[in-house]
Design a protein around this motif. Structure first.
Motif, PDB file in Angstrom:
ATOM      1  N   PHE A 197       0.829  -1.193   0.000  1.00  0.00           N
ATOM      2  CA  PHE A 197       0.000   0.000   0.000  1.00  0.00           C
ATOM      3  C   PHE A 197       0.868   1.250   0.000  1.00  0.00           C
ATOM      4  CE2 PHE A 197      -4.328  -1.492   1.764  1.00  0.00           C
ATOM      5  CZ  PHE A 197      -4.308  -2.549   0.876  1.00  0.00           C
ATOM      6  N   PRO A 198       0.407   2.339  -0.615  1.00  0.00           N
ATOM      7  CA  PRO A 198       1.158   3.600  -0.556  1.00  0.00           C
ATOM      8  C   PRO A 198       1.208   4.131   0.864  1.00  0.00           C
ATOM      9  CG  PRO A 198      -0.995   3.927  -1.555  1.00  0.00           C
ATOM     10  CD  PRO A 198      -0.811   2.449  -1.435  1.00  0.00           C
ATOM     11  N   GLU A 199       2.250   4.909   1.143  1.00  0.00           N
ATOM     12  CA  GLU A 199       2.452   5.399   2.494  1.00  0.00           C
ATOM     13  C   GLU A 199       1.277   6.235   2.987  1.00  0.00           C
ATOM     14  OE1 GLU A 199       4.756   4.558   4.442  1.00  0.00           O
ATOM     15  OE2 GLU A 199       6.110   3.529   3.077  1.00  0.00           O
ATOM     16  N   GLU A 200       0.610   6.927   2.071  1.00  0.00           N
ATOM     17  CA  GLU A 200      -0.496   7.786   2.487  1.00  0.00           C
ATOM     18  C   GLU A 200      -1.686   6.976   2.984  1.00  0.00           C
ATOM     19  OE1 GLU A 200      -2.218   8.232  -2.063  1.00  0.00           O
ATOM     20  OE2 GLU A 200      -1.326   9.933  -1.030  1.00  0.00           O
ATOM     21  N   ALA A 201      -1.723   5.669   2.645  1.00  0.00           N
ATOM     22  CA  ALA A 201      -2.814   4.814   3.112  1.00  0.00           C
ATOM     23  C   ALA A 201      -2.480   4.090   4.395  1.00  0.00           C
ATOM     24  CB  ALA A 201      -3.178   3.786   2.031  1.00  0.00           C
ATOM     25  N   VAL A 202      -1.229   4.165   4.830  1.00  0.00           N
ATOM     26  CA  VAL A 202      -0.791   3.447   6.024  1.00  0.00           C
ATOM     27  C   VAL A 202      -0.565   4.452   7.148  1.00  0.00           C
ATOM     28  CG1 VAL A 202       0.933   1.906   6.990  1.00  0.00           C
ATOM     29  CG2 VAL A 202       0.321   1.726   4.580  1.00  0.00           C
ATOM     30  N   PRO A 203      -1.247   4.324   8.278  1.00  0.00           N
ATOM     31  CA  PRO A 203      -1.026   5.260   9.389  1.00  0.00           C
ATOM     32  C   PRO A 203       0.414   5.198   9.862  1.00  0.00           C
ATOM     33  CG  PRO A 203      -2.976   3.902   9.747  1.00  0.00           C
ATOM     34  CD  PRO A 203      -2.260   3.328   8.578  1.00  0.00           C
ATOM     35  N   SER A 204       1.033   6.344   9.955  1.00  0.00           N
ATOM     36  CA  SER A 204       2.427   6.402  10.375  1.00  0.00           C
ATOM     37  C   SER A 204       2.512   6.562  11.880  1.00  0.00           C
ATOM     38  CB  SER A 204       3.132   7.578   9.685  1.00  0.00           C
ATOM     39  OG  SER A 204       4.448   7.698  10.150  1.00  0.00           O
ATOM     40  N   SER A 205       3.487   5.874  12.485  1.00  0.00           N
ATOM     41  CA  SER A 205       3.673   5.995  13.932  1.00  0.00           C
ATOM     42  C   SER A 205       4.297   7.330  14.294  1.00  0.00           C
ATOM     43  CB  SER A 205       4.558   4.849  14.435  1.00  0.00           C
ATOM     44  OG  SER A 205       5.805   4.872  13.766  1.00  0.00           O
ATOM     45  N   SER A 206       4.961   7.963  13.327  1.00  0.00           N
ATOM     46  CA  SER A 206       5.594   9.263  13.579  1.00  0.00           C
ATOM     47  C   SER A 206       4.678  10.371  13.078  1.00  0.00           C
ATOM     48  CB  SER A 206       6.948   9.333  12.859  1.00  0.00           C
ATOM     49  OG  SER A 206       6.789   9.099  11.479  1.00  0.00           O
ATOM     50  N   ALA A 207       3.491  10.441  13.701  1.00  0.00           N
ATOM     51  CA  ALA A 207       2.510  11.426  13.255  1.00  0.00           C
ATOM     52  C   ALA A 207       2.948  12.849  13.571  1.00  0.00           C
ATOM     53  CB  ALA A 207       1.154  11.138  13.915  1.00  0.00           C
ATOM     54  N   THR A 208       3.863  13.005  14.525  1.00  0.00           N
ATOM     55  CA  THR A 208       4.319  14.333  14.920  1.00  0.00           C
ATOM     56  C   THR A 208       5.580  14.732  14.156  1.00  0.00           C
ATOM     57  OG1 THR A 208       5.584  13.349  16.718  1.00  0.00           O
ATOM     58  CG2 THR A 208       3.329  14.048  17.215  1.00  0.00           C
ATOM     59  N   MET A 209       5.666  14.313  12.904  1.00  0.00           N
ATOM     60  CA  MET A 209       6.845  14.645  12.110  1.00  0.00           C
ATOM     61  C   MET A 209       6.934  16.161  11.904  1.00  0.00           C
ATOM     62  SD  MET A 209       7.766  13.340   8.279  1.00  0.00           S
ATOM     63  CE  MET A 209       7.754  11.636   8.818  1.00  0.00           C
ATOM     64  N   LYS A 210       8.091  16.664  12.060  1.00  0.00           N
ATOM     65  CA  LYS A 210       8.277  18.096  11.902  1.00  0.00           C
ATOM     66  C   LYS A 210       8.168  18.486  10.434  1.00  0.00           C
ATOM     67  CE  LYS A 210      11.349  18.369  15.917  1.00  0.00           C
ATOM     68  NZ  LYS A 210      12.694  18.767  16.397  1.00  0.00           N
ATOM     69  N   GLU A 211       7.799  19.741  10.212  1.00  0.00           N
ATOM     70  CA  GLU A 211       7.577  20.197   8.848  1.00  0.00           C
ATOM     71  C   GLU A 211       8.870  20.213   8.041  1.00  0.00           C
ATOM     72  OE1 GLU A 211       5.693  23.919   8.923  1.00  0.00           O
ATOM     73  OE2 GLU A 211       3.842  23.203   9.878  1.00  0.00           O
ATOM     74  N   ASP A 212      10.004  20.474   8.704  1.00  0.00           N
ATOM     75  CA  ASP A 212      11.254  20.566   7.964  1.00  0.00           C
ATOM     76  C   ASP A 212      11.854  19.205   7.650  1.00  0.00           C
ATOM     77  OD1 ASP A 212      11.683  20.013  10.585  1.00  0.00           O
ATOM     78  OD2 ASP A 212      13.490  21.259  10.788  1.00  0.00           O
ATOM     79  N   GLU A 213      11.291  18.128   8.251  1.00  0.00           N
ATOM     80  CA  GLU A 213      11.807  16.807   7.966  1.00  0.00           C
ATOM     81  C   GLU A 213      11.325  16.324   6.603  1.00  0.00           C
ATOM     82  OE1 GLU A 213      10.917  14.069  11.001  1.00  0.00           O
ATOM     83  OE2 GLU A 213      11.934  15.163  12.597  1.00  0.00           O
ATOM     84  N   GLU A 214      12.143  15.530   5.981  1.00  0.00           N
ATOM     85  CA  GLU A 214      11.798  15.019   4.657  1.00  0.00           C
ATOM     86  C   GLU A 214      10.693  13.972   4.771  1.00  0.00           C
ATOM     87  OE1 GLU A 214      13.950  12.889   0.815  1.00  0.00           O
ATOM     88  OE2 GLU A 214      15.105  13.423   2.608  1.00  0.00           O
ATOM     89  N   LYS A 215       9.643  14.128   3.974  1.00  0.00           N
ATOM     90  CA  LYS A 215       8.519  13.203   4.013  1.00  0.00           C
ATOM     91  C   LYS A 215       8.889  11.921   3.284  1.00  0.00           C
ATOM     92  CE  LYS A 215       4.937  16.757   4.241  1.00  0.00           C
ATOM     93  NZ  LYS A 215       3.708  17.285   3.624  1.00  0.00           N
TER      94      LYS A 215
END
Length: 568
Positions: A197-215
């Motif tokens: 599945f694409p990453e956008e369909a899988v809930p990420s455990s790092s939901a608090t990712m900072k905006e400056d971090e690479e997606k």
């Protein structure tokens, strides 16, 4: 010479391993232990010829009619699953990949050790799910290499034998069957979702990712590619005996419907919708059927089953939709630009790329899967019916499922049969249920009908508005007729629950209000339809025989003439 001797020794052990089960029962436990330990060693040998011979020996032991249960238990205890997975990843069946895949299918669907084998297949160093996805998405032999049917099985001029394409179908069929067995467990389903599945369909455990971090990279089209293979009919061999047998099974159901002649009485008085559990318990126990459960994928038992290599993808989809992530992936809307009648997509992108609402169209993977409910292939129908049932657990999507996807119609079409309906029963009912007349075939498989009944129950349990909508669409008529001819007790109980949901009065309403509100609703709809027809009529031209408008009272066309037809 040493290589030839080792291979000959391994071939001899192929028969000896199958016979070791008999020796074990006679008390020669030490010899059996030695043979199976040698077999496990050869499965991980660096030499391809020994690995192939070992895979053949493992399949022979597992297919033995004497005591294959002992072989399965011994191979599972000797950690054979990871070794067979590595052999299965070989690019050619000449290296023993087909035998390894067949052995894995038997082990993962085994009654006693199947669950443990599935865990070994998913976890550890097996990487079973990823390996099977690679096989399932492998490229088939090019069309130029496949000969015509006239030389089937032989070499075509300038091309490879037809057996190459059949070998590819068999490998893919085994791989999809293993994925179906693996995703029956939660760990297997999660592993499949994480890999495909694409990453956008899988809930990420790092939901608090900072905006400056690479997606993370969201491109992971594996599941979409697998669905496209599943929906592509060009991969199905429609000349094989397996396909013909599936068509014959469907035609047999049609002949039974024709023999019945649709003479089932539709008198409501003959149908007791108030039958309670006590009455069901008084039924003859001999007439009670066994509990319906989804079977494990066992492609080894049918040599002609690989005519449809992607048939078990339906079971994979059904299994992963038990998780919310799987349901969200199927029901996610896919928006695309729609070309204008007198223009191109470039015309739509004018004015800074802005698009109007009518310039886009949306669909979903779930909507593209609905036609599989009418497939001749039983595995496809079962998987799709189970998928629709799982999607009904998403209560937030019930309105979309009923009014956009029209899931209730897709489900009820499987329950509709050849019975002749009365005029009153046809009023407000979708004509697609009865226009086929005696040619309409009710779904012949009891497990599919069970999934359909349970999906309808979930729709009704989702809320009062859903129940009112189903009442307005005359769902009761189809369910009543299906229950009157249902032979499976478990399915009949689910249909009876659906009837009780539909006929009961909602909380806080008067007795009989549910039926009355449903009748008023579809009667109002018919009146609105008639008004639209009348408003669409054009005005009649003036009569050439009309007298002078200035004539007195009673003159045709005079001011006092009555406009009886309400047409100006």
């Amino acid at each position: 010479m040493a290589s030839v001797a080792a291979t000959a020794s391994m071939s001899t052990n192929t028969t000896a391993t199958a016979a070791a089960n008999d020796d074990y029962t006679n008390g020669t436990m030490g010899e059996a232990d030695t043979l199976y330990q040698e077999l496990a060693t050869f499965l991980s040998s660096p030499r391809s010829d020994l690995r192939k011979a070992a895979a053949e020996a493992a399949l022979a032991a597992l297919s033995s009619a004497t005591d294959n249960d002992e072989a399965a238990r011994r191979l599972a205890a000797l950690d054979a699953i990871p070794r067979l997975c590595r052999i299965a990843s070989a690019a050619s069946s000449e290296e023993g990949s087909n035998d390894a895949l067949a052995s894995l299918s038997i082990l993962c669907s085994h009654e006693s050790v199947g669950d443990q084998c599935v865990l070994d297949f998913v976890e550890g160093g097996s990487r079973g799910v990823g390996r099977m996805l690679e096989i399932a998405l492998s490229s088939p032999p090019p069309p130029s290499s496949a000969p015509s049917q006239a030389v089937r099985g032989g070499d075509a001029e300038g091309g490879a034998p037809q057996s190459d394409l059949e070998d590819w179908r068999k490998r893919v069929n085994y791989a999809c069957a293993l994925l179906a067995n693996a995703t029956r467990t939660e760990k297997g389903a999660v592993e499949f979702i994480g890999l495909s599945f694409p990453e956008e369909a899988v809930p990420s455990s790092s939901a608090t990712m900072k905006e400056d971090e690479e997606k993370p990279d969201t491109v992971k089209p594996t599941a979409t590619l697998l669905l496209s293979r599943f929906l592509n009919p060009s991969f199905v061999d429609m000349t094989s005996a397996g396909y013909e047998s599936s068509v014959d099974a469907w035609n047999a159901a049609r002949k039974l419907a024709d023999a019945a002649g649709g003479d089932l009485s539709t008198n409501v008085d003959e149908y007791d919708s108030d039958m309670d559990d006590e009455a069901l318990e008084k039924e003859d126990p001999a007439s009670q059927s066994e509990a319906l459960e989804p079977p494990k994928a066992e492609p080894v038992t049918n040599e002609h089953e690989h005519y449809d290599p992607y048939q078990y993808v339906a079971a994979v989809i059904m299994n992963v939709t038990q998780l919310e992530t799987g349901r969200n992936f199927l029901m996610k809307l896919i928006h695309s630009l729609r070309a204008k009648r007198n223009g191109t997509l470039d015309d739509i992108r004018k004015d800074g790329g802005e698009t109007k609402k009518n310039d886009t169209t949306s669909t979903s993977h779930l909507q593209s899967l609905l036609p599989q409910l009418a497939s001749y292939n039983l595995h496809r129908r079962r998987g799709m019916a189970g998928t629709l049932k799982n999607c009904c657990f998403s209560k937030d999507s019930i309105w979309w499922l009923m009014n956009v996807v029209h899931m209730d119609k897709a489900l009820l079409t499987l329950l509709a049969g050849p019975e002749e309906l009365t005029i009153d029963e046809k009023v407000g009912l979708d004509p697609d249920y009865w226009l086929s007349g005696s040619q309409k075939v009710r779904e012949p498989d009891a497990l599919v009908r069970l999934y359909v009944a349970e999906a309808l129950l979930l729709l009704m349990a989702s809320g009062r508005r859903a129940r009112e909508t189903l009442r307005e669409r005359r769902t009761y008529v189809i369910i009543k007729l299906a229950d009157m001819v249902e032979e499976n007790e478990e399915v009949s109980e689910r249909l009876l629950e659906c009837v009780q949901y539909l006929r009961r009065d909602e909380e806080g309403t008067d007795e009989g209000s549910s039926d009355r509100r449903a009748y008023e609703s579809y009667a109002r709809g018919m009146l609105d339809m008639d008004d639209k027809k009348n408003n669409s009529l054009k005005a009649l031209p003036p009569s050439t025989t009309a007298e002078d408008p200035a004539a007195g009272t009673g003159a045709v066309g005079g001011d006092d003439a009555e406009d009886y037809d309400n047409i100006d």
